[in-house]
Scaffold this active site. Structure first.
Site, PDB file in Angstrom:
ATOM      1  N   ASP A 155      -0.194  -6.492   0.091  1.00  0.00           N
ATOM      2  CA  ASP A 155       0.773  -5.403   0.149  1.00  0.00           C
ATOM      3  C   ASP A 155       0.608  -4.508  -1.080  1.00  0.00           C
ATOM      4  O   ASP A 155       0.486  -5.011  -2.210  1.00  0.00           O
ATOM      5  CB  ASP A 155       2.183  -6.000   0.197  1.00  0.00           C
ATOM      6  CG  ASP A 155       3.265  -4.945   0.247  1.00  0.00           C
ATOM      7  OD1 ASP A 155       3.312  -4.205   1.238  1.00  0.00           O
ATOM      8  OD2 ASP A 155       4.047  -4.866  -0.724  1.00  0.00           O
ATOM      9  N   GLU A 167      -3.598  -2.669   1.294  1.00  0.00           N
ATOM     10  CA  GLU A 167      -3.190  -1.267   1.283  1.00  0.00           C
ATOM     11  C   GLU A 167      -3.689  -0.634  -0.021  1.00  0.00           C
ATOM     12  O   GLU A 167      -3.190  -0.954  -1.097  1.00  0.00           O
ATOM     13  CB  GLU A 167      -1.671  -1.157   1.348  1.00  0.00           C
ATOM     14  CG  GLU A 167      -1.065  -1.675   2.641  1.00  0.00           C
ATOM     15  CD  GLU A 167       0.448  -1.562   2.633  1.00  0.00           C
ATOM     16  OE1 GLU A 167       0.995  -0.924   3.544  1.00  0.00           O
ATOM     17  OE2 GLU A 167       1.084  -2.107   1.711  1.00  0.00           O
TER      18      GLU A 167
END
Length: 719
Positions: free
Chosen positions: A410, A439
């Site tokens: 994340d 990400e």
């Protein structure tokens, strides 16, 4: 928190620099001399290097010629005889501190045996540390002092069997005592109030053998939330919303539709990516059905979340049941990717990191204030040696203890490149086929751009895949402008950019493209974040009929599954998942977030279409080439074409599967078009927008008539 009264304050900001802050209410803040007293009561003078007027206080920067021993008591005196304790200041964020206190041992946390248990805690700035042992049944407490050893590590061994005991640490820094859960805890009490002593050998379940994964591009990732996946009243699953719900086979829902594990096995995906299942805040484990959360509020990084367990009060239940869920998926040929959140904690001030070593684990800006690139109030300082060590140790723990098959990071752009490199090394030394993806957004955290694990630096991390937002936004339109239309929603302006995406977003001879290899791109149009594809279309293409919008969503999913790279599907995307228009459903109720198996039962034909596309991809490796060179050699775009059509040929690909040539045609308009084929041979259509798979539906020669929004796949065998 205890407040300590101080006439003035003194901080060690570098190994040879002490900053003294004197309020103007005390001698107008004007002092001329300071001395320092060490733990042996020996004193020496400080040299005032710089004075600064701070309006209500005077700031004195002083040099010291004798070494300061971090973790010991020092006193600073002024010329009037007043004194204060020397507090830990910005020194904690210096390279010198990092070098001096880096501990390379693999024994932090708890090592349990029936005869004895050894505790080790890294707390270099603490002057005292105590172990608090709690007998959970009687409430009896015992406080045991720890001994300081090398590199700021504190340790104690308890010579008896203390399995099942609860424990915390009491840590004194800058004269203030704080109680904290062990950051390395592997088990906790309900709602994570205490660490718990457990024997992990009791929870061991051997890992089964898995189908080979020759390249990351062989993967098809299916993102799911543990609770969403089974909580629907008609899921047919007994353990709704729980780890064990993932283990149930043969379950059915409305109209006898296949649900749960049996469904995703039937669908044909290779990997399930589970939203965070380490212990997180936002759900009371004692009443798990009263609240909902995606899980991006990390509390304890090495402990499973209790709200998914049958008995959150039993520390063994969550461990064993998670392991059983992972093993069951693996036994059915499905690998498990763990969604991890090492970029921030839930609340910095309440985290064990901040309580045990205040100021170290988090980034601070030029003013000394905590940075907030994550948008949740804190950024983990992964570039610091003991922060990096914690992250790598945690990753290793999940690999070795739970045998997960990969990690999704994340907000990975918050993390630094060196940390991600070390993670790659550790993970692939354990399992060379494990997937790493994240990400790579570039967020405003005080780390130099060249050190961030962002999309822009993908060439520095060749073994990590990135969520390709350019792919997402080119196909469906901007995720942050809900009315924006991408190619699939009808805007042909994205056509040229999408050709790059279909070709794996790899760099061409002109230098365009995001990546060196298709193994680095995660191709997706929908995830747990932002509107679902269906909900976005309800706004951006609300003027169209439901039938046309369904065609568009099938087209988008076909582009995900047939493009070069690693395809990623959001659970329910294949049957038009809706969250009733809610964009950010991280704490919305089950009625919004649950996977609607009734909706699946109403769209069985469309689900079979996606299943056929997955089978098609799995059947022929030309859809999943592993290198940029292979793509350049075998993928050719067919031109000229109408603006509404993107067509390409995978040519001379007999080495990769049963067909020598494949043509893929994507059409984004409800119009009739004619596509002229590159030769006069007979081509077999295996996908026509309604049906898909590996068996011929009909044959064509010379040309293909396209009627409406759809994907067509044509194949032939021969030279």
């Amino acid at each position: 928190m205890l407040n300590v009264h101080r006439t003035f304050e003194a901080y060690i900001d570098r190994m040879n620099t002490i900053t003294i802050l004197v309020p103007k209410s005390y001698h107008q803040g004007k002092l001329k001399a300071f001395t320092i007293e060490n733990p042996n009561h020996e004193r020496c003078a400080l040299r005032i290097h710089k004075e600064t007027d701070l309006s209500t206080r005077m700031k004195y920067e002083c040099r010291i010629d004798v070494p300061i021993e971090i973790g010991q008591h020092y006193l600073i005196y002024d010329e009037y005889g007043a004194f204060t304790d020397l507090q830990i200041g910005a020194v904690i964020r210096t390279k010198e501190f990092d070098e001096q206190f880096f501990y390379n041992g693999n024994d932090l946390g708890v090592i349990y045996t029936r005869q004895q248990t050894t505790f080790k805690l890294w707390a270099p700035t603490a002057t005292e540390v105590k172990l608090k042992l709690l007998e959970p049944k009687t409430g009896k407490e015992e406080h045991i002092p720890l001994e300081r050893t090398e590199r700021g590590v504190w340790t104690v061994t308890v010579f008896r069997d203390i399995e099942g005991m609860h424990y915390n640490y009491l840590v004194c820094v800058n004269l203030v005592w704080r109680e904290a859960v062990d950051p390395y805890a592997v088990a906790v009490s309900m709602n994570g109030e205490y660490g718990v002593i457990v024997d992990l050998t009791k929870t061991h379940i051997p890992k089964p053998s898995l189908p080979p994964l020759l390249s990351p591009t062989d993967a098809i990732i299916y993102e799911a939330h543990i609770r969403d996946f089974t909580i629907h009243p008609d899921s047919g699953i007994v353990h709704k919303g729980m780890y064990l719900g993932l283990t149930e086979l043969g379950t059915t829902g409305p109209n006898n539709t296949v649900t749960g594990l049996s469904y995703i096995k039937e669908l044909g995906i290779t990997h399930v990516e589970l939203l965070p299942f380490n212990d997180f805040a936002g759900v009371d484990e004692g009443q798990p059905n009263q609240q909902y959360n995606w899980g991006y509020n990390p509390l304890h990084y090495n402990v499973p979340e209790g709200s998914y367990a049958t008995d959150p009060a039993d520390p063994y239940a969550r461990i064993y049941e998670l392991k059983k869920a992972i093993r069951t998926l693996q036994e059915n040929g499905i690998r498990v990717i763990m969604d991890v959140v090492y970029n921030h904690v839930y609340i910095r001030e309440q985290s064990s990191f901040e309580k045990i070593v205040p100021g170290y684990y988090f980034r601070h800006d030029e003013h000394g204030l905590p940075s907030n690139g994550t948008g949740v109030g804190n950024d983990i300082a992964s570039e610091r040696k003991m922060v990096r060590k914690f992250i790598v140790d945690s990753i290793r723990f999940w690999m070795e203890e739970y045998h997960v098959d990969g990690f999704r990071f994340d907000l990975m752009g918050i993390l630094d490149i060196e940390t991600m490199k070390e993670i790659c090394s550790v993970v692939h030394s354990i399992d060379p086929s494990a997937l790493l993806l994240g990400e790579g957004w570039d967020l405003p955290t005080p780390l130099p751009s060249e050190q961030k694990a962002t999309l822009q630096n993908a060439d520095k991390l060749p073994d990590i895949a990135y969520f390709n937002d350019r792919f997402r936004d080119s196909i469906k339109g901007s995720a942050f402008s809900v009315a924006d239309q991408g190619f699939v929603l009808g805007d042909c302006a994205y056509r040229e950019r999408i050709k790059e995406m279909i070709a794996g977003s790899v760099r061409t001879g002109t230098g365009q493209g995001l990546f060196f290899a298709p193994t680095q791109t995660i191709n997706y149009v929908e995830s747990h974040d932002n509107h679902t594809f269906w909900d976005k279309m309800m706004i951006a293409n609300g003027h169209e009929s439901e039938a046309v919008r369904k065609k568009r969503q099938k087209l988008a999913t076909a582009m995900v599954l047939l493009s070069q790279g690693i395809p990623f599907l959001h659970s329910g995307q294949e049957f038009y998942r809706t969250k009733q228009g809610i964009e950010n459903s991280y704490n919305a109720p089950d009625e919004i977030n649950q996977l609607d198996w009734k909706r699946k039962s109403e769209h069985e034909e469309d689900v079979r279409y996606i299943q056929g596309l997955i089978r098609l991809r799995n059947e022929h490796r030309a859809f999943r080439l592993a290198t940029a060179a292979e793509i350049r050699a075998h993928l050719l775009f067919l031109e000229p074409m109408p603006p509404s059509i993107i067509a390409y040929q995978l040519h001379h690909v007999q080495a990769y599967g049963r067909w020598s040539d494949i043509i893929v045609i994507h059409h984004n308009q409800e119009t009739k078009e004619r596509v002229f084929l590159p030769d006069e041979d007979e081509w077999h259509v295996v996908c026509d927008g309604k049906r898909s798979g590996i068996d011929p539906l009909f044959s064509v020669q010379k040309e293909m008539e396209i009627d409406g929004v759809a994907t067509f796949v044509l194949v032939k065998t021969g030279s």
